[in-house]
Scaffold this motif. Sequence first.
Motif, PDB file in Angstrom:
ATOM      1  N   THR A  80      36.831  54.533  33.780  1.00 55.06           N
ATOM      2  CA  THR A  80      35.941  53.784  32.896  1.00 55.06           C
ATOM      3  C   THR A  80      36.714  53.162  31.741  1.00 55.06           C
ATOM      4  O   THR A  80      36.472  52.010  31.350  1.00 55.06           O
ATOM      5  N   ALA A  81      37.668  53.915  31.191  1.00 58.53           N
ATOM      6  CA  ALA A  81      38.485  53.406  30.090  1.00 58.53           C
ATOM      7  C   ALA A  81      39.458  52.340  30.571  1.00 58.53           C
ATOM      8  O   ALA A  81      39.752  51.366  29.859  1.00 58.53           O
ATOM      9  N   ALA A  82      39.970  52.503  31.792  1.00 55.53           N
ATOM     10  CA  ALA A  82      40.993  51.594  32.301  1.00 55.53           C
ATOM     11  C   ALA A  82      40.439  50.249  32.736  1.00 55.53           C
ATOM     12  O   ALA A  82      41.118  49.221  32.607  1.00 55.53           O
ATOM     13  N   GLN A  83      39.219  50.212  33.253  1.00 55.31           N
ATOM     14  CA  GLN A  83      38.706  48.987  33.872  1.00 55.31           C
ATOM     15  C   GLN A  83      38.691  47.778  32.927  1.00 55.31           C
ATOM     16  O   GLN A  83      39.162  46.703  33.303  1.00 55.31           O
ATOM     17  N   PRO A  84      38.159  47.906  31.707  1.00 55.65           N
ATOM     18  CA  PRO A  84      38.187  46.723  30.831  1.00 55.65           C
ATOM     19  C   PRO A  84      39.598  46.300  30.434  1.00 55.65           C
ATOM     20  O   PRO A  84      39.862  45.111  30.245  1.00 55.65           O
ATOM     21  N   VAL A  85      40.501  47.264  30.321  1.00 54.26           N
ATOM     22  CA  VAL A  85      41.893  46.948  29.996  1.00 54.26           C
ATOM     23  C   VAL A  85      42.523  46.160  31.144  1.00 54.26           C
ATOM     24  O   VAL A  85      43.226  45.160  30.940  1.00 54.26           O
ATOM     25  N   VAL A  86      42.246  46.601  32.369  1.00 55.51           N
ATOM     26  CA  VAL A  86      42.784  45.925  33.547  1.00 55.51           C
ATOM     27  C   VAL A  86      42.187  44.522  33.687  1.00 55.51           C
ATOM     28  O   VAL A  86      42.894  43.568  34.030  1.00 55.51           O
ATOM     29  N   GLN A  87      40.899  44.387  33.408  1.00 56.09           N
ATOM     30  CA  GLN A  87      40.269  43.061  33.487  1.00 56.09           C
ATOM     31  C   GLN A  87      40.888  42.107  32.477  1.00 56.09           C
ATOM     32  O   GLN A  87      41.157  40.936  32.785  1.00 56.09           O
ATOM     33  N   GLU A  88      41.117  42.586  31.275  1.00 54.86           N
ATOM     34  CA  GLU A  88      41.733  41.749  30.240  1.00 54.86           C
ATOM     35  C   GLU A  88      43.143  41.332  30.656  1.00 54.86           C
ATOM     36  O   GLU A  88      43.554  40.184  30.439  1.00 54.86           O
ATOM     37  N   LEU A  89      43.880  42.252  31.271  1.00 52.44           N
ATOM     38  CA  LEU A  89      45.234  41.935  31.733  1.00 52.44           C
ATOM     39  C   LEU A  89      45.188  40.889  32.840  1.00 52.44           C
ATOM     40  O   LEU A  89      46.010  39.965  32.868  1.00 52.44           O
TER      41      LEU A  89
END
Length: 225
Positions: A80-89
């Motif tokens: 859950t924490a990683a998904q928005p970070v990955v989307q932004e990347l």
Amino acid sequence: MSTLQTLDRGLEAIDIVSRRTGGISPAALADELGVHRAGAYRILATLEQRHLVAKGHDGLYRLGSGALVVAGRFMSQYRTAAQPVVQELADATGCTAFVSIADRDESVAIAVAEPAARGDIGVRYTMGARHPLEHGADGLAILAQRPERDSDIAAVTRARTLGYALTEGEIQSGTVGLAVATGGAFTSDAEASIGIIRLGRPGDLDVDALLPLVQAARDSLTRQY
């Protein structure tokens, strides 16, 4: 910051038990913890009550079902924490972005995102995809953060020297990948990496421009985990 010694020993005991795949006796655990056997028995009894360890018919202790429950909850929170970070990347680089973790001798993608402005032709990389750690930038980045070993392949040594892993066509033909490690420096950390993958050859990846974006995503994720 001060710590609770009893709690710290209990957590250390869980870590020791987790690393003994064949199980561990109370006496051996006492030796590793540096406590009397009676203390080791009390620690094990407490952990067993919480189902974090289980005693086998051979008298040895192994991880219990409670550890699996906690691990599952951790993975859900981590994803859950990683998904928005990955989307932004993905949006910043125009590449497929991912976070992978080590599962024994394999790398497993737990979060994957495509750029919002995706073209007609892209890379098929799905959550749950797995492959050997020695194949792919994600796995090499994970291996590179481990202590140096004589058996390390050249790609791991190169990634350790550079601080990132760069690969060509190892997961999918005609693709290039770039990844950096996100954790694993301590025994309790999840061994993970974050990176990008796209169609092309190594020369098609502008490492000087893309690496800072990947590193910034890594820093964003590690501030949370």
